[in-house]
Write a protein that holds these residues in place. Structure first.
Motif, PDB file in Angstrom:
ATOM      1  N   LEU A  27       0.846  -1.190   0.000  1.00  0.00           N
ATOM      2  CA  LEU A  27       0.000   0.000   0.000  1.00  0.00           C
ATOM      3  C   LEU A  27       0.883   1.242   0.000  1.00  0.00           C
ATOM      4  CD1 LEU A  27      -2.365  -1.252   2.839  1.00  0.00           C
ATOM      5  CD2 LEU A  27      -2.778  -1.396   0.389  1.00  0.00           C
ATOM      6  N   GLU A  28       0.261   2.391  -0.093  1.00  0.00           N
ATOM      7  CA  GLU A  28       0.997   3.648  -0.018  1.00  0.00           C
ATOM      8  C   GLU A  28       0.233   4.596   0.891  1.00  0.00           C
ATOM      9  OE1 GLU A  28       2.208   6.890  -3.197  1.00  0.00           O
ATOM     10  OE2 GLU A  28       3.125   4.939  -3.616  1.00  0.00           O
ATOM     11  N   ASN A  29       0.951   5.239   1.808  1.00  0.00           N
ATOM     12  CA  ASN A  29       0.363   6.219   2.712  1.00  0.00           C
ATOM     13  C   ASN A  29       1.285   7.428   2.750  1.00  0.00           C
ATOM     14  OD1 ASN A  29      -1.166   7.499   4.672  1.00  0.00           O
ATOM     15  ND2 ASN A  29      -0.315   6.311   6.359  1.00  0.00           N
ATOM     16  N   ASN A  30       0.774   8.589   2.422  1.00  0.00           N
ATOM     17  CA  ASN A  30       1.559   9.819   2.409  1.00  0.00           C
ATOM     18  C   ASN A  30       2.773   9.682   1.484  1.00  0.00           C
ATOM     19  OD1 ASN A  30       2.090  12.481   3.135  1.00  0.00           O
ATOM     20  ND2 ASN A  30       3.107  11.934   5.047  1.00  0.00           N
ATOM     21  N   GLY A  31       2.604   8.917   0.412  1.00  0.00           N
ATOM     22  CA  GLY A  31       3.675   8.745  -0.561  1.00  0.00           C
ATOM     23  C   GLY A  31       4.739   7.747  -0.153  1.00  0.00           C
ATOM     24  N   VAL A  32       4.501   6.969   0.906  1.00  0.00           N
ATOM     25  CA  VAL A  32       5.490   6.005   1.409  1.00  0.00           C
ATOM     26  C   VAL A  32       4.895   4.600   1.324  1.00  0.00           C
ATOM     27  CG1 VAL A  32       6.961   5.361   3.355  1.00  0.00           C
ATOM     28  CG2 VAL A  32       6.323   7.760   3.027  1.00  0.00           C
ATOM     29  N   LYS A  33       5.658   3.655   0.771  1.00  0.00           N
ATOM     30  CA  LYS A  33       5.182   2.270   0.671  1.00  0.00           C
ATOM     31  C   LYS A  33       5.090   1.644   2.050  1.00  0.00           C
ATOM     32  CE  LYS A  33       6.653   1.443  -3.968  1.00  0.00           C
ATOM     33  NZ  LYS A  33       7.312   0.607  -4.919  1.00  0.00           N
ATOM     34  N   MET A  34       4.022   0.847   2.235  1.00  0.00           N
ATOM     35  CA  MET A  34       3.774   0.199   3.519  1.00  0.00           C
ATOM     36  C   MET A  34       2.962  -1.069   3.309  1.00  0.00           C
ATOM     37  SD  MET A  34       0.498   2.258   5.048  1.00  0.00           S
ATOM     38  CE  MET A  34      -0.052   0.846   5.928  1.00  0.00           C
ATOM     39  N   VAL A  35       2.897  -1.886   4.349  1.00  0.00           N
ATOM     40  CA  VAL A  35       2.010  -3.046   4.395  1.00  0.00           C
ATOM     41  C   VAL A  35       1.270  -2.998   5.722  1.00  0.00           C
ATOM     42  CG1 VAL A  35       3.450  -4.532   2.929  1.00  0.00           C
ATOM     43  CG2 VAL A  35       3.767  -4.566   5.412  1.00  0.00           C
ATOM     44  N   ARG A  36       0.209  -3.757   5.808  1.00  0.00           N
ATOM     45  CA  ARG A  36      -0.487  -3.929   7.088  1.00  0.00           C
ATOM     46  C   ARG A  36      -0.084  -5.300   7.614  1.00  0.00           C
ATOM     47  NH1 ARG A  36      -3.130   0.413   8.159  1.00  0.00           N
ATOM     48  NH2 ARG A  36      -4.264   1.512   6.557  1.00  0.00           N
ATOM     49  N   SER A  37       0.256  -5.344   8.889  1.00  0.00           N
ATOM     50  CA  SER A  37       0.728  -6.599   9.469  1.00  0.00           C
ATOM     51  C   SER A  37      -0.403  -7.621   9.558  1.00  0.00           C
ATOM     52  CB  SER A  37       1.341  -6.357  10.847  1.00  0.00           C
ATOM     53  OG  SER A  37       0.377  -5.840  11.726  1.00  0.00           O
ATOM     54  N   LEU A  38      -0.007  -8.872   9.509  1.00  0.00           N
ATOM     55  CA  LEU A  38      -0.926 -10.001   9.616  1.00  0.00           C
ATOM     56  C   LEU A  38      -0.779 -10.617  11.001  1.00  0.00           C
ATOM     57  CD1 LEU A  38      -0.125 -11.644   6.159  1.00  0.00           C
ATOM     58  CD2 LEU A  38      -2.059 -10.151   6.731  1.00  0.00           C
ATOM     59  N   LYS A  80       9.665   7.496   6.492  1.00  0.00           N
ATOM     60  CA  LYS A  80       8.439   8.285   6.543  1.00  0.00           C
ATOM     61  C   LYS A  80       8.736   9.747   6.228  1.00  0.00           C
ATOM     62  CE  LYS A  80       7.444   6.668  10.680  1.00  0.00           C
ATOM     63  NZ  LYS A  80       6.726   6.504  11.946  1.00  0.00           N
ATOM     64  N   ARG A  81       7.705  10.508   5.953  1.00  0.00           N
ATOM     65  CA  ARG A  81       7.799  11.919   5.562  1.00  0.00           C
ATOM     66  C   ARG A  81       7.888  12.837   6.776  1.00  0.00           C
ATOM     67  NH1 ARG A  81       9.108  10.607   0.798  1.00  0.00           N
ATOM     68  NH2 ARG A  81       7.493   9.912  -0.600  1.00  0.00           N
ATOM     69  N   ARG A  82       8.197  14.096   6.480  1.00  0.00           N
ATOM     70  CA  ARG A  82       8.267  15.125   7.524  1.00  0.00           C
ATOM     71  C   ARG A  82       6.904  15.770   7.766  1.00  0.00           C
ATOM     72  NH1 ARG A  82      13.382  17.327   8.511  1.00  0.00           N
ATOM     73  NH2 ARG A  82      12.517  19.426   8.636  1.00  0.00           N
ATOM     74  N   LYS A  83       6.026  15.745   6.752  1.00  0.00           N
ATOM     75  CA  LYS A  83       4.704  16.374   6.842  1.00  0.00           C
ATOM     76  C   LYS A  83       3.619  15.377   6.456  1.00  0.00           C
ATOM     77  CE  LYS A  83       6.288  20.919   5.345  1.00  0.00           C
ATOM     78  NZ  LYS A  83       6.145  21.938   4.298  1.00  0.00           N
ATOM     79  N   ALA A  84       2.457  15.533   7.084  1.00  0.00           N
ATOM     80  CA  ALA A  84       1.292  14.719   6.728  1.00  0.00           C
ATOM     81  C   ALA A  84       0.523  15.410   5.610  1.00  0.00           C
ATOM     82  CB  ALA A  84       0.393  14.533   7.945  1.00  0.00           C
ATOM     83  N   GLU A  85      -0.436  14.715   5.039  1.00  0.00           N
ATOM     84  CA  GLU A  85      -1.289  15.307   4.016  1.00  0.00           C
ATOM     85  C   GLU A  85      -2.370  16.178   4.641  1.00  0.00           C
ATOM     86  OE1 GLU A  85      -2.505  11.777   1.910  1.00  0.00           O
ATOM     87  OE2 GLU A  85      -0.728  11.834   0.628  1.00  0.00           O
ATOM     88  N   ALA A 101       1.815   9.129  14.261  1.00  0.00           N
ATOM     89  CA  ALA A 101       2.883   9.178  13.253  1.00  0.00           C
ATOM     90  C   ALA A 101       2.772   8.000  12.283  1.00  0.00           C
ATOM     91  CB  ALA A 101       4.250   9.177  13.937  1.00  0.00           C
ATOM     92  N   GLN A 102       2.494   6.816  12.797  1.00  0.00           N
ATOM     93  CA  GLN A 102       2.347   5.639  11.933  1.00  0.00           C
ATOM     94  C   GLN A 102       1.103   5.778  11.053  1.00  0.00           C
ATOM     95  OE1 GLN A 102       5.475   4.308  12.006  1.00  0.00           O
ATOM     96  NE2 GLN A 102       4.524   2.300  11.858  1.00  0.00           N
ATOM     97  N   PHE A 103       0.017   6.276  11.618  1.00  0.00           N
ATOM     98  CA  PHE A 103      -1.228   6.411  10.856  1.00  0.00           C
ATOM     99  C   PHE A 103      -1.058   7.353   9.663  1.00  0.00           C
ATOM    100  CE2 PHE A 103      -5.377   8.344  10.006  1.00  0.00           C
ATOM    101  CZ  PHE A 103      -6.144   7.210   9.797  1.00  0.00           C
ATOM    102  N   TYR A 104      -0.343   8.466   9.871  1.00  0.00           N
ATOM    103  CA  TYR A 104      -0.185   9.464   8.812  1.00  0.00           C
ATOM    104  C   TYR A 104       1.106   9.302   8.011  1.00  0.00           C
ATOM    105  CZ  TYR A 104      -4.208  11.916  10.696  1.00  0.00           C
ATOM    106  OH  TYR A 104      -5.475  12.247  11.109  1.00  0.00           O
ATOM    107  N   GLY A 105       1.982   8.384   8.394  1.00  0.00           N
ATOM    108  CA  GLY A 105       3.222   8.173   7.646  1.00  0.00           C
ATOM    109  C   GLY A 105       4.230   9.298   7.820  1.00  0.00           C
ATOM    110  N   ILE A 106       4.311   9.851   9.039  1.00  0.00           N
ATOM    111  CA  ILE A 106       5.271  10.923   9.302  1.00  0.00           C
ATOM    112  C   ILE A 106       6.153  10.554  10.499  1.00  0.00           C
ATOM    113  CG2 ILE A 106       3.840  12.744   8.328  1.00  0.00           C
ATOM    114  CD1 ILE A 106       3.018  13.535  11.147  1.00  0.00           C
ATOM    115  N   LYS A 107       7.267  11.238  10.613  1.00  0.00           N
ATOM    116  CA  LYS A 107       8.231  10.971  11.681  1.00  0.00           C
ATOM    117  C   LYS A 107       7.731  11.534  13.007  1.00  0.00           C
ATOM    118  CE  LYS A 107      11.990  11.110   8.403  1.00  0.00           C
ATOM    119  NZ  LYS A 107      13.209  11.754   7.961  1.00  0.00           N
ATOM    120  N   THR A 108       7.915  10.763  14.084  1.00  0.00           N
ATOM    121  CA  THR A 108       7.470  11.224  15.405  1.00  0.00           C
ATOM    122  C   THR A 108       8.201  12.491  15.821  1.00  0.00           C
ATOM    123  OG1 THR A 108       9.019   9.745  16.508  1.00  0.00           O
ATOM    124  CG2 THR A 108       6.772   8.955  16.252  1.00  0.00           C
ATOM    125  N   LYS A 109       9.485  12.588  15.498  1.00  0.00           N
ATOM    126  CA  LYS A 109      10.233  13.782  15.933  1.00  0.00           C
ATOM    127  C   LYS A 109       9.643  15.055  15.340  1.00  0.00           C
ATOM    128  CE  LYS A 109      13.967  13.735  12.521  1.00  0.00           C
ATOM    129  NZ  LYS A 109      15.416  13.629  12.350  1.00  0.00           N
TER     130      LYS A 109
END
Length: 132
Positions: A27-38, A80-85, A101-109
């Protein structure tokens, strides 16, 4: 076989699939490739299934150590990105800076920095977090 995801053991030992060959939905979230864990996933099974090192998965997902995932959890396959959508997020009960941060695909810092929060602190429910 499907109930227990046993098909993941069909690959010969020592063969690491590329992301293009994986049976997981990329999948892709905020322009970053990801998967959902099983169910039953941890960094080792994801590393093997996706052909990405455990070290990279730790870094991309801002994890301090190897951990198990809850089913459906976002697992990023690149940085992950620096900004969310979206600009803002209002915290709900049980949410953490990390889960947002995980939900939006951005860095916690970046969440800590944008909201003048001390790294490691957890704001309470109802707080509005700036994400861009």
């Amino acid at each position: 076989i499907e109930t227990y995801s046993l098909q993941r053991f069909d690959e010969p030992a020592g063969v690491r699939p590329s992301m293009a060959e994986t049976r997981r939905e990329i999948l892709e979230n905020n322009g970053v490739k990801m998967v959902r864990s099983l169910p039953g996933d941890d960094l080792y099974t994801l590393s093997r299934d996706l052909g990405i090192s455990v070290r990279k998965l730790l870094r991309y997902n801002e994890l301090p150590r190897v951990t198990a995932f809850r089913p459906g959890q976002e697992v990023y396959l690149a940085g992950k990105r620096r900004k969310a959508e979206v600009t803002f997020h209002t915290l709900k009960s049980g949410e953490t800076v990390y889960s947002v941060a995980q939900f939006y695909g951005i860095k916690t810092k970046m969440i800590y920095r944008r909201n003048s929060l001390e790294p490691g602190s957890e704001p309470g429910p109802g707080m509005v977090l700036r994400l861009r």
